[in-house]
Design an enzyme around this catalytic site. Structure first.
Site, PDB file in Angstrom:
ATOM      1  N   CYS A   3       0.870  -1.297   0.126  1.00 48.88           N
ATOM      2  CA  CYS A   3      -0.143   0.008  -0.155  1.00 48.88           C
ATOM      3  C   CYS A   3       0.846   1.194  -0.166  1.00 48.88           C
ATOM      4  CB  CYS A   3      -0.915  -0.002   1.175  1.00 48.88           C
ATOM      5  SG  CYS A   3      -1.786   1.623   1.321  1.00 48.88           S
ATOM      6  N   CYS A   6       0.619   3.364   3.395  1.00 50.70           N
ATOM      7  CA  CYS A   6       1.194   2.821   4.309  1.00 50.70           C
ATOM      8  C   CYS A   6       2.599   2.925   4.229  1.00 50.70           C
ATOM      9  CB  CYS A   6       0.691   1.172   4.408  1.00 50.70           C
ATOM     10  SG  CYS A   6      -0.677   0.917   5.099  1.00 50.70           S
ATOM     11  N   ASP A  29      -0.272  16.780  -1.619  1.00 45.56           N
ATOM     12  CA  ASP A  29      -0.576  15.800  -2.778  1.00 45.56           C
ATOM     13  C   ASP A  29       0.412  16.112  -3.974  1.00 45.56           C
ATOM     14  OD1 ASP A  29      -3.413  14.362  -3.970  1.00 45.56           O
ATOM     15  OD2 ASP A  29      -2.041  14.979  -5.425  1.00 45.56           O
ATOM     16  N   HIS A  45      -4.323   1.333   8.184  1.00 42.87           N
ATOM     17  CA  HIS A  45      -4.745   0.914   6.930  1.00 42.87           C
ATOM     18  C   HIS A  45      -6.284   0.625   7.151  1.00 42.87           C
ATOM     19  CE1 HIS A  45      -4.571  -0.359   2.678  1.00 42.87           C
ATOM     20  NE2 HIS A  45      -5.538  -1.115   3.204  1.00 42.87           N
ATOM     21  N   GLY A  91     -13.619   7.301  -8.835  1.00 45.23           N
ATOM     22  CA  GLY A  91     -12.177   7.488  -9.172  1.00 45.23           C
ATOM     23  C   GLY A  91     -11.067   7.315  -8.310  1.00 45.23           C
ATOM     24  N   THR A  93      -8.090   5.976  -6.629  1.00 47.07           N
ATOM     25  CA  THR A  93      -6.774   5.381  -7.275  1.00 47.07           C
ATOM     26  C   THR A  93      -5.816   4.909  -5.986  1.00 47.07           C
ATOM     27  OG1 THR A  93      -5.565   7.344  -7.223  1.00 47.07           O
ATOM     28  CG2 THR A  93      -6.688   6.968  -9.077  1.00 47.07           C
ATOM     29  N   HIS A  96      -6.188   3.404   0.333  1.00 51.06           N
ATOM     30  CA  HIS A  96      -5.902   3.647   1.762  1.00 51.06           C
ATOM     31  C   HIS A  96      -6.593   4.850   2.020  1.00 51.06           C
ATOM     32  CE1 HIS A  96      -3.008   3.881   5.387  1.00 51.06           C
ATOM     33  NE2 HIS A  96      -3.805   4.872   5.512  1.00 51.06           N
ATOM     34  N   HIS A  98      -8.207   8.217   2.376  1.00 51.50           N
ATOM     35  CA  HIS A  98      -7.586   9.536   2.574  1.00 51.50           C
ATOM     36  C   HIS A  98      -8.364  10.583   2.145  1.00 51.50           C
ATOM     37  CE1 HIS A  98      -7.182   7.916  -1.761  1.00 51.50           C
ATOM     38  NE2 HIS A  98      -7.350   9.078  -2.102  1.00 51.50           N
ATOM     39  N   HIS A 100      -9.027  14.407   0.735  1.00 54.36           N
ATOM     40  CA  HIS A 100      -8.335  15.622   0.004  1.00 54.36           C
ATOM     41  C   HIS A 100      -8.712  16.809   0.854  1.00 54.36           C
ATOM     42  CE1 HIS A 100      -7.382  13.160  -3.763  1.00 54.36           C
ATOM     43  NE2 HIS A 100      -8.555  12.422  -3.379  1.00 54.36           N
TER      44      HIS A 100
END
Ligand code: AMP
Ligand code: ZN
Length: 118
Positions: A3, A6, A29, A45, A91, A93, A96, A98, A100
């Site tokens: 991952c 991770c 990012d 995770h 979408g 990708t 894990h 997350h 934004h």
């Protein structure tokens, strides 16, 4: 487990750290879509928002506590947006969980925000 995030938490893959505490890691990012574009993630995770449960949802609260701290510490005064993509249609990708954190620009809101591709 293979991952990417991770590995970023473990320092195996480099990142530009913005904030870290016992439960949460925040980094820039690599391909920003706003003047401020951070990713805020639980260190543990969880593969995505669809895997949030009664047992692990406390980590989501920790992520949002951290986001509020980060916004203050980074001088984000005009507001911000938090988004999580989950699954294929959204979408996602990196599998894990997350969030934004987007800021530094006046953002639109409406159908166009979905940016539908078909
Ligand atoms: P999502 O498409 O919602 O799964 O978001 C994944 C995000 O991770 C994208 O915005 C990518 O630009 C970002 N990303 C991928 N690899 C890295 C990396 N090594 N460091 C920082 N951000 C990354
Ligand atoms: Zn992971």
């Amino acid at each position: 487990m293979d991952c990417l995030f991770c590995k970023i938490v473990d320092g195996e893959v480099p990142s530009t750290k913005v904030y870290e505490d016992e439960y949460v890691y925040c980094f820039k990012d690599i391909d920003p879509i706003a003047p401020i574009h951070y990713l805020v993630i639980p260190k543990a995770h969880i593969s995505g928002a669809s895997e949030i449960t009664e047992e692990n949802s406390g980590l989501v609260a920790k992520v949002f506590e951290a986001a509020a701290k980060i916004a203050k510490a980074e001088g984000i005064e005009n507001g911000f947006r938090i988004i999580t993509n989950c699954g294929e249609d959204a979408g996602q990708t990196v599998k894990h969980l997350h969030f934004h954190l987007l800021a530094g620009v006046k953002m639109g809101w409406g159908k166009e925000s979905v940016n539908a591709v078909e």
